[in-house]
Design a protein around this motif. Structure first.
Motif, mmCIF file in Angstrom:
data_model
loop_
_atom_site.group_PDB
_atom_site.id
_atom_site.type_symbol
_atom_site.label_atom_id
_atom_site.label_comp_id
_atom_site.label_asym_id
_atom_site.label_seq_id
_atom_site.Cartn_x
_atom_site.Cartn_y
_atom_site.Cartn_z
ATOM 1 N N ASP A 1 0.824 -1.217 0.000
ATOM 2 C CA ASP A 1 0.000 0.000 0.000
ATOM 3 C C ASP A 1 0.853 1.259 0.000
ATOM 4 O OD1 ASP A 1 -2.347 -1.573 2.260
ATOM 5 O OD2 ASP A 1 -2.418 -1.439 0.076
ATOM 6 N N THR A 2 2.160 1.115 0.173
ATOM 7 C CA THR A 2 3.070 2.258 0.158
ATOM 8 C C THR A 2 2.958 2.988 -1.170
ATOM 9 O OG1 THR A 2 4.636 1.274 1.718
ATOM 10 C CG2 THR A 2 5.489 2.964 0.230
ATOM 11 N N ALA A 3 2.561 4.262 -1.103
ATOM 12 C CA ALA A 3 2.302 5.053 -2.310
ATOM 13 C C ALA A 3 1.890 6.457 -1.870
ATOM 14 C CB ALA A 3 1.181 4.427 -3.141
ATOM 15 N N SER A 4 1.650 7.323 -2.836
ATOM 16 C CA SER A 4 1.040 8.621 -2.559
ATOM 17 C C SER A 4 -0.428 8.547 -2.926
ATOM 18 C CB SER A 4 1.717 9.724 -3.370
ATOM 19 O OG SER A 4 3.029 9.937 -2.916
ATOM 20 N N TYR A 5 -1.255 9.188 -2.110
ATOM 21 C CA TYR A 5 -2.695 9.155 -2.311
ATOM 22 C C TYR A 5 -3.197 10.585 -2.507
ATOM 23 C CZ TYR A 5 -2.391 4.315 -0.924
ATOM 24 O OH TYR A 5 -2.056 2.981 -0.874
#
Lengths: 113, 110
Positions: B83-87
């Protein structure tokens, strides 16, 4: 394989040079968009087109130009008038462009030599 | 013009924990959308919530919308390292185009 294809993935521009980023979609979408993303920032709209042969300026259109001669293609030219072109450029499309989700390409990183 | 603003700017959690991100906007909207971006890649649409909806679910994602407060939240339950990401949240603001916030950078540690 349906989707949006951006090319090239990396592009280098010399001073005074115009460069063109390609965006092609085979989703049969009417609307297409160009966004610019600077490091750690959100996306800013450069140009958008809701139909062939028509396009509108976004929030940061100065120094950029586009054309929409075919439904599937929406190329972006970064002109020499754009003094700070280094950024990540994202192309997107949507079926009609009204209150719908966007489908994005994988982006082009433009850098200045 | 920036319509949506996410909070926090960065979030670091352990696997299995829940992650909550918030988005505030300024003008009335028809819908609000959340997108995810892995480093150096394009954005992927996660969920769209319309102005007459209050909550929406998709798998481990839960989005709420409070039009009276002009705010939305994205909850990711039982986070995974993937889930590591930019949202990013995005709003239409009544125009036929989306305006994006600056995003929340989520890091999920194994």
């Amino acid at each position: 394989d349906g989707g949006i294809t951006q090319s090239p993935k990396y592009l280098f521009r010399k001073e005074g040079q115009n460069v063109t980023l390609s965006c092609e979609q085979n989703l049969n979408h009417d609307a297409m968009y160009w966004y610019r993303q600077d490091p750690g920032q959100g996306l800013r709209l450069i140009y958008y087109s809701q139909i062939v042969n028509d396009f509108q300026k976004g929030d940061i259109a100065e120094g950029y130009s586009v054309s929409r001669e075919k439904k599937e293609s929406f190329p972006l030219t970064v002109t020499s008038a754009q003094k700070n072109p280094t950024a990540f450029y994202l192309c997107a499309s949507s079926p009609t462009g009204i209150n719908e989700k966007l489908f994005f390409g994988s982006g082009t990183q433009l850098s200045v030599l | 013009s920036q319509q949506g603003e996410e909070d926090p700017q960065a979030l670091s959690i352990q696997e299995g924990e829940n992650a909550t991100m918030n988005c505030s906007y300024k003008t009335s909207i028809n819908n609000l959308q959340w997108y995810r971006q892995n480093s150096g890649r394009g954005l992927v649409h996660l969920i769209l919530i319309r102005s007459n909806e209050r909550e929406k679910h998709s798998g481990r994602l839960r989005v709420t919308l409070d039009t009276s407060k002009k705010s939305s939240s994205l909850l990711i339950t039982a986070s995974r390292a993937a889930d590591t990401a930019s949202y990013f949240c995005a709003t239409d603001g009544g125009y036929n185009k989306l305006i994006f916030g600056a995003g929340t950078r989520l890091a999920v540690h194994p």
